[in-house]
Design a protein around this motif. Structure first.
Motif, PDB file in Angstrom:
ATOM      1  N   ARG A 115       0.861  -1.164  -0.039  1.00 56.47           N
ATOM      2  CA  ARG A 115       0.041   0.004  -0.014  1.00 56.47           C
ATOM      3  C   ARG A 115       1.253   0.805  -0.392  1.00 56.47           C
ATOM      4  O   ARG A 115       2.071   1.735   0.613  1.00 56.47           O
ATOM      5  N   TYR A 116       0.978   2.516  -0.501  1.00 61.13           N
ATOM      6  CA  TYR A 116       1.493   3.528  -0.613  1.00 61.13           C
ATOM      7  C   TYR A 116      -0.134   4.615  -0.923  1.00 61.13           C
ATOM      8  O   TYR A 116      -1.306   5.062  -1.000  1.00 61.13           O
ATOM      9  N   TRP A 117       0.492   5.730  -0.625  1.00 62.18           N
ATOM     10  CA  TRP A 117      -0.631   7.208  -0.963  1.00 62.18           C
ATOM     11  C   TRP A 117       0.026   8.042  -2.162  1.00 62.18           C
ATOM     12  O   TRP A 117       0.886   8.192  -2.082  1.00 62.18           O
ATOM     13  N   ILE A 118      -0.600   7.730  -3.109  1.00 64.00           N
ATOM     14  CA  ILE A 118      -0.371   9.359  -4.284  1.00 64.00           C
ATOM     15  C   ILE A 118      -0.129  10.060  -3.624  1.00 64.00           C
ATOM     16  O   ILE A 118       0.668  10.633  -4.325  1.00 64.00           O
ATOM     17  N   ASP A 143      -3.662   2.067  -3.950  1.00 64.20           N
ATOM     18  CA  ASP A 143      -3.014   3.128  -2.877  1.00 64.20           C
ATOM     19  C   ASP A 143      -4.428   3.299  -1.630  1.00 64.20           C
ATOM     20  O   ASP A 143      -5.102   2.083  -2.318  1.00 64.20           O
TER      21      ASP A 143
END
Length: 526
Positions: free
Chosen positions: A436-439, A480
């Motif tokens: 998981r990442y956050w754009i 995301d």
């Protein structure tokens, strides 16, 4: 309110607001396409159509954070009715309130007191009264919506208050709560009392001392320097301290004068205690997230950690470290005084080390796995690592059933499962789970910031290229943590309404900050 002095953070604040405006057309295009492609949410048909399982009403608090939104979406896709609630600024809407997974959303009264009042007794009375208002507000929501289960996703500042609300709610309604009681939460929330509890239970933790003065620090360091295997230590604030929480300075420093100079600059006092904790060499830090229902670990995930974690990659259950951390979590619950009364989220931070980490003789009799992992602190609340549980598939259905077992499962007083049978039903992320990442975070940290440093001559082009390739790989291969194609509004409003308004308010009132966490919506003061 007039501004007396310009905010030194004005440049970065308005740069972020401008960035939000420039990227708005791209977000609106993604929103439009998502509204077309994601009109029909991927419901779990096996859950919604099962005659054995009744539809429940579930209250999820903490919808402004990715972890709360993740759980709310999971319950919704499993066919249940979801009510959302969170602390919300009157002029800044919580982005999670716009999720299509919610049947209703409620604004909660804040649990903190009036910071402008210098009287300690007045603050205490104010906090007590405010906490009562908070507990009653939750009870009113639960009664009005006929809630069966309250899933608390509290932040670091409201964990104890949520525990107080849990006791109040369960004593006045039939609603069950995924939240530990006050005694358990307070003990685990405090770094010193957590370390003491682990020692009493025979579990492996670093050597920890609570200090209330600079003299205490120097006395402990001097005593340890005389031992055969002198230890290194890290000073940590016991409470919430954004300005110093990232300070990982190893003590003692090279000279006594350097050590004294460093300690002198820290706000250590009777009213603001700190802990002096043994440094575990190796540098591998991990965090865990667990759901515990009546003393049984139902869901569990491990991922590598960092000071401000914005990338989540699950550790495989085949890893010996994963096994060691699960064993620690299960043993902590099992050895507690009344494990059958423990229902809530339990998250540990661990340090892993190949060596003994100092004081070798003290640990020689420990099992091998306890020589490798050391719990450095506990968070008795949901961890953002919960986003690694996807919203669809068998694991998602199993996670929802695990939460609902607090309402539908074994009744209080019956014996809990054996450790072996409990592991058979343990819910973990699937092998196909994407990181998981956050754009919003990655565009700034992997594109704009490296590009700015390159333009100013502080770094080479190869470093910029490596960062951009990381960003591209995250967009193509990762997921995301907030955006869902069937539920796009929370992510769009997070970046183009919530954060711009937070930034503008910080500028208007002259509030200084050093970092922001997109996943938890926390602003770190400085």
């Amino acid at each position: 309110m007039a501004i007396s002095l310009p905010n030194p953070d004005s440049l970065k604040i308005f740069s972020l607001v401008l960035l939000s405006l420039l990227l708005l057309p791209f977000s609106l295009s993604a929103l439009f396409l998502s509204l077309i492609a994601g009109r029909n949410p991927p419901f779990h048909k096996s859950c919604t159509s099962s005659p054995q399982r009744r539809r429940r009403t579930i209250l999820v608090t903490g919808l402004g954070m990715a972890k709360g939104l993740t759980l709310a979406r999971s319950f919704y896709l499993a066919g249940h009715r979801v009510i959302g609630a969170d602390f919300e600024h009157p002029r800044i809407p919580c982005s999670g309130r716009f999720s299509r997974s919610l049947a209703a959303f409620y604004r909660l009264p804040r649990v903190d007191g009036d910071d402008n009042d210098d009287s300690e007794s007045t603050k205490t009375n104010t906090n007590t009264n405010t906490n009562k208002v908070y507990s009653r507000a939750l009870r009113d929501i639960i009664e009005a919506e006929n809630v069966d289960l309250w899933v608390s996703c509290s932040g670091v500042a409201s964990a104890v208050e949520d525990a107080q609300a849990k006791e109040f709610v369960e004593s006045h309604t039939s609603c069950k709560c995924i939240q530990f009681d006050v005694a358990t939460t307070a003990k685990l929330h405090n770094k010193r009392s957590f370390a003491t509890a682990c020692k009493k239970l025979g579990l492996s933790v670093p050597e920890t001392h609570e200090v209330t003065s600079k003299r205490d620090v120097h006395r402990i360091l001097a005593a340890c320097a005389k031992s055969e295997s002198p230890l290194r230590f890290i000073l940590k604030p016991v409470g919430v301290d954004d300005a110093h929480r990232a300070d990982m300075t190893l003590l003692p420093l090279a000279t006594k004068v350097e050590t004294e100079r460093h300690v002198y600059g820290l706000p250590i006092s009777e009213t603001s205690p700190w802990i002096l904790q043994e440094y575990i060499p190796g540098g591998e830090e991990y965090c865990t997230h667990a759901l515990v229902v009546r003393g049984e670990v139902k869901c569990f995930v491990v991922c590598p950690s960092a000071d401000m974690l914005m990338h989540y990659t699950p550790v495989s259950p085949a890893s010996p470290l994963w096994r060691a951390m699960l064993d620690f979590t299960a043993e902590f619950v099992r050895r507690s005084a009344r494990p059958e009364d423990m229902t809530g989220h339990l998250s540990f931070d661990f340090m892993a080390s190949e060596g003994m980490g100092g004081d070798e003789g003290r640990r020689k009799k420990k099992k091998k796995k306890e020589k490798r992992v050391f719990a450095i602190e506990c968070n008795p609340r949901a961890h953002t690592a919960a986003v690694l549980f996807d919203h669809r598939g068998e694991e998602a259905e199993a996670m929802v059933r695990a939460y609902l077992s607090a309402v539908e499962g074994t009744q209080k007083g019956e014996k809990t499962k054996s450790l072996a049978s409990a592991e058979d039903s343990l819910v973990v992320p699937s092998n196909s789970t994407r990181s998981r990442y956050w754009i919003g975070h990655d565009v700034v940290s992997l594109l704009l910031y490296p590009g700015l440093r390159w333009g100013m001559g502080f770094t080479g082009f190869r470093c910029v290229l490596a960062a951009v390739l990381d960003l591209v790989s995250h967009v193509l291969l990762w997921k995301d943590g907030t955006f869902e194609i069937w539920d796009p509004l929370p992510a769009v409003l997070l970046y183009h309404v919530y954060w711009p308004l937070v930034m503008i308010e910080a500028w208007w009132y002259g509030r200084r900050w050093s970092r922001i966490n997109v996943s938890t919506t926390k602003v770190f003061g400085c």
